[in-house]
Structures are given as C-alpha cells and as structure tokens.
Design a protein around this motif. Structure first.
Motif, PDB file in Angstrom:
ATOM      1  N   GLN A  63      39.825  47.254  48.955  1.00  0.00           N
ATOM      2  CA  GLN A  63      39.261  46.258  48.047  1.00  0.00           C
ATOM      3  C   GLN A  63      37.942  46.715  47.422  1.00  0.00           C
ATOM      4  O   GLN A  63      37.332  45.987  46.654  1.00  0.00           O
ATOM      5  CB  GLN A  63      39.007  44.941  48.805  1.00  0.00           C
ATOM      6  N   VAL A  66      38.239  47.411  43.257  1.00  0.00           N
ATOM      7  CA  VAL A  66      38.498  46.194  42.493  1.00  0.00           C
ATOM      8  C   VAL A  66      37.316  45.227  42.593  1.00  0.00           C
ATOM      9  O   VAL A  66      37.033  44.471  41.657  1.00  0.00           O
ATOM     10  CB  VAL A  66      39.818  45.529  42.977  1.00  0.00           C
ATOM     11  N   SER A  67      36.599  45.246  43.714  1.00  0.00           N
ATOM     12  CA  SER A  67      35.409  44.403  43.858  1.00  0.00           C
ATOM     13  C   SER A  67      34.301  44.872  42.933  1.00  0.00           C
ATOM     14  O   SER A  67      33.577  44.046  42.351  1.00  0.00           O
ATOM     15  CB  SER A  67      34.921  44.421  45.312  1.00  0.00           C
ATOM     16  N   ASN A  70      35.169  43.705  39.448  1.00  0.00           N
ATOM     17  CA  ASN A  70      34.952  42.264  39.348  1.00  0.00           C
ATOM     18  C   ASN A  70      33.468  41.926  39.209  1.00  0.00           C
ATOM     19  O   ASN A  70      33.096  41.051  38.418  1.00  0.00           O
ATOM     20  CB  ASN A  70      35.549  41.574  40.570  1.00  0.00           C
ATOM     21  N   ARG A  71      32.601  42.617  39.974  1.00  0.00           N
ATOM     22  CA  ARG A  71      31.158  42.346  39.907  1.00  0.00           C
ATOM     23  C   ARG A  71      30.583  42.677  38.547  1.00  0.00           C
ATOM     24  O   ARG A  71      29.626  42.027  38.095  1.00  0.00           O
ATOM     25  CB  ARG A  71      30.420  43.144  40.989  1.00  0.00           C
ATOM     26  N   GLY A  73      32.169  42.194  35.827  1.00  0.00           N
ATOM     27  CA  GLY A  73      32.705  41.230  34.868  1.00  0.00           C
ATOM     28  C   GLY A  73      33.689  41.831  33.894  1.00  0.00           C
ATOM     29  O   GLY A  73      33.975  41.228  32.849  1.00  0.00           O
ATOM     30  N   GLY A  76      38.811  40.320  36.228  1.00  0.00           N
ATOM     31  CA  GLY A  76      38.792  39.498  37.429  1.00  0.00           C
ATOM     32  C   GLY A  76      39.538  40.203  38.571  1.00  0.00           C
ATOM     33  O   GLY A  76      40.464  40.989  38.343  1.00  0.00           O
ATOM     34  N   LYS A  77      39.117  39.914  39.786  1.00  0.00           N
ATOM     35  CA  LYS A  77      39.700  40.583  40.952  1.00  0.00           C
ATOM     36  C   LYS A  77      41.197  40.317  41.067  1.00  0.00           C
ATOM     37  O   LYS A  77      41.990  41.238  41.279  1.00  0.00           O
ATOM     38  CB  LYS A  77      38.978  40.107  42.217  1.00  0.00           C
ATOM     39  N   ASN A  78      41.585  39.075  40.927  1.00  0.00           N
ATOM     40  CA  ASN A  78      43.012  38.733  41.050  1.00  0.00           C
ATOM     41  C   ASN A  78      43.823  39.352  39.928  1.00  0.00           C
ATOM     42  O   ASN A  78      44.934  39.858  40.146  1.00  0.00           O
ATOM     43  CB  ASN A  78      43.199  37.216  41.053  1.00  0.00           C
ATOM     44  N   SER A  79      43.265  39.307  38.716  1.00  0.00           N
ATOM     45  CA  SER A  79      43.984  39.864  37.565  1.00  0.00           C
ATOM     46  C   SER A  79      44.176  41.371  37.726  1.00  0.00           C
ATOM     47  O   SER A  79      45.259  41.903  37.459  1.00  0.00           O
ATOM     48  CB  SER A  79      43.226  39.566  36.280  1.00  0.00           C
ATOM     49  N   THR A  81      44.218  43.086  40.486  1.00  0.00           N
ATOM     50  CA  THR A  81      45.149  43.348  41.580  1.00  0.00           C
ATOM     51  C   THR A  81      46.588  43.133  41.132  1.00  0.00           C
ATOM     52  O   THR A  81      47.482  43.924  41.470  1.00  0.00           O
ATOM     53  CB  THR A  81      44.836  42.431  42.777  1.00  0.00           C
TER      54      THR A  81
END
Length: 334
Positions: A63, A66-67, A70-71, A73, A76-79, A81
């Motif tokens: 993770q 991807v984190s 996401n940080r 911007g 998004g993390k879910n997107s 993944t």
C-alpha cells in the motif's frame, strides 16, 4: 537463499555496491535495531532487479505507492487500486496509471525519486541495524512505478544530503591517501560540481588533504567526497608512501697496485694521479706534496722531471720505480 549481516560490519553503500556489481535480484530488508528498551525496531524494504532499485517501502502490505499517490491528490486510493486490479495486477502500478492518463511522466518520475530516496536516504545514518537479502523474493508490482535506479546512484544521492556521518566515519579513506580513477568516463552517474572538481585530482598521487587545500574545503569534506566516488565504483583508494629521495654513494675505492712497504700504503688511484709530486725533490719519496696550480693538469701532462740515479741520497729501489711507472702507464691508457 539469503545474504545477511549487520550494518556495523557492512555499510549500506558497500551492500549496494555488492548488489549492483553482482546484478542481484531480490529483496533487501533492513531492520533498525532498538537502542533503548522502549524503542521499537523499524523495518525498511528495498527491491532490486539485476542490481537496480525498482521499489522501496517501510512495510509489506503493498500500500506504500498508492498511499503516496493519494496524498498528492493525483488519484484516489480506491480508484488507483481498482484500475490496477482491473489491468490484471501484473503491470507496474505507475505504468498502469500512466497508460490510463491518470498520472503524467513527470509525476511518475517525481513519485519514483520520492519513493526511493525518501526510504533510503535516512538509512545511511543508521549505525545499529541488521540486513537480509532474499534472492528468491518476488517484486510486488503494486509498489513499482516502472522506473529503476542504479544502486550506486541511490548511494551517491543519499550521501550528498547526509548530515550525520558518524555511522560511516570509520569507512572514510585516510586523509593521507589518494584516489585513483577506475574508469575514465562517468557514464551513468552524474557528478555534482564538487565531485567533478575532485575527479580531476583522482590521479593516485595527490593525497586527500592536499586536494582539500587546493579546493578550499575541509579535509573531512574531501574524505566524504572521495568516499562517494569509491562506493559508486568510480574510484579506489590508493595508499601514498612518502619515501625520501636517496642518493646512492659509490664507496668502491681503487687502490694502487703497490705493496704496503713501499711508502704509499693503500692509496686511491685518483688521489695518486692528481697529487703525485716530481721525484727531483730532496724530500723522501713517500712524502706527497699538493700543488694547487697543478691540480687541473691531466694525467698525460704529468712527467717525472728526473729519475734519481744510484748516487742520489734518495733511497728508492729500482723495483719500486718499475712498479710506479707501470701503474702510471696503466692509468694513462685507461
């Protein structure tokens, strides 16, 4: 199969150099050992493929990358993944998102350098730690951007920003040593200004303390730059032995071919040829008089003004005169 040890014996730059030179593939795990009782051990993971670093993280949950995305911007993390899993999960996460236009090439480069150097740079200050290299470990695509970096490139970049050198001080080259180039061309590593200037003095003859004086930098700074070049496999330490110039003196002496009972004893031929007086003197034959005005006279110009006859008061044997004349002829002919 695993390669294991402690950072107190093998520094991280030395480990990176070994892995790169051996084109190793696998997972390098570094665990910072706790110093105080209340401290917790920290783990760091670095994946390599054929001696090049391809990913880094501080855990094994896949993770980390991807984190980071996401940080910032960007996605998004879910997107991110979902997109990655939809592609089959075999392509590197970074390349997967780039192929779908979610990140740019510039963003991917920035992401990779932040991922690698953010994890590796602090490790150069680590004094108390254990490392393991697992040659059989697989490389997780979810932690990969698709980019890679030479292990020695990570070393030289990490050491440039290093402030506390206590963990590596014992590894620095001696200030009286020099460094010699191992290659004439710096192909894949780009040197900074100080390293480039230092590179010019890597002749194996100039000691580091002298290079420091010429570049107007502290000696310890010169040692650090030299260390960066050495662990980057660009140069090697050379021990300089300052030997004073010695003069060989020929103490071989020629002696006249005369016996010790003839009045001359052991006398060098040069002194004999230069200082032999004429025999028309009333002094004994063994008394040699030095005449400064005749010192520059050649041997060929030296003559015997008179040879005393048997009625002279000078007691010189005929055998002595024959030996003397033979000796002088030999020196003139030579």
């Amino acid at each position: 199969m695993a390669f294991t040890g402690y950072l107190s014996k093998f520094s991280l730059p030395e480990i990176f150099e070994f892995l790169e030179q051996g084109y190793k593939t696998g997972l390098l795990s570094i665990r910072a050992l706790k110093i105080e009782q209340h401290q917790q051990s920290q783990n760091h993971y670095i994946w390599l493929r054929q001696g090049r670093i391809v990913a880094a993280a501080n855990n094994l949950d896949n993770q980390g990358l991807v984190s980071m995305i996401n940080r910032r911007g960007w996605v998004g993390k879910n997107s991110a993944t979902d997109k990655f899993q939809a592609s089959g999960g075999k392509m590197a996460m970074g390349l997967c998102l780039k192929s779908q236009g979610l990140v740019t090439a510039e963003q991917l480069t920035l992401l990779f350098r932040s991922q690698i150097m953010g994890q590796i740079a602090p490790l150069f200050e680590l004094e108390n730690g254990k490392f393991d290299f697992d040659f059989q470990a697989s490389i997780p695509a979810a932690e990969m951007t698709g980019l890679s970096m030479l292990a020695t490139e990570a070393t030289i970049k990490g050491l440039r920003s290093l402030r506390n050198w206590s963990a590596l001080r014992a590894k620095l080259p001696d200030s009286t040593s020099g460094i010699s180039k191992k290659t004439l061309i710096v192909s894949q590593l780009q040197l900074d200004t100080q390293e480039s200037k230092f590179w010019e003095y890597a002749d194996g003859k100039t000691p580091l303390n002298e290079i420091a004086t010429r570049l107007l930098i502290p000696v310890e700074k010169a040692q650090q730059i030299a260390f960066r070049l050495i662990v980057s496999n660009l140069a090697e330490e050379v021990f300089i032995i300052d030997t004073p110039e010695t003069h060989i003196v020929d103490n071989q002496t020629e002696f006249a071919d005369l016996t010790s009972d003839n009045g001359f004893g052991e006398l060098s031929s040069q002194t004999f040829a230069a200082d032999f007086p004429s025999l028309n003197s009333q002094e004994p034959a063994y008394a040699l008089k030095k005449e400064p005005e005749k010192i520059k006279t050649s041997v060929k110009e030296k003559t015997l003004d008179a040879v005393p006859n048997s009625s002279s008061n000078i007691n010189v044997s005929q055998s002595f005169l024959q030996n003397l004349v033979g000796f002088l002829k030999t020196k003139v002919e030579n």
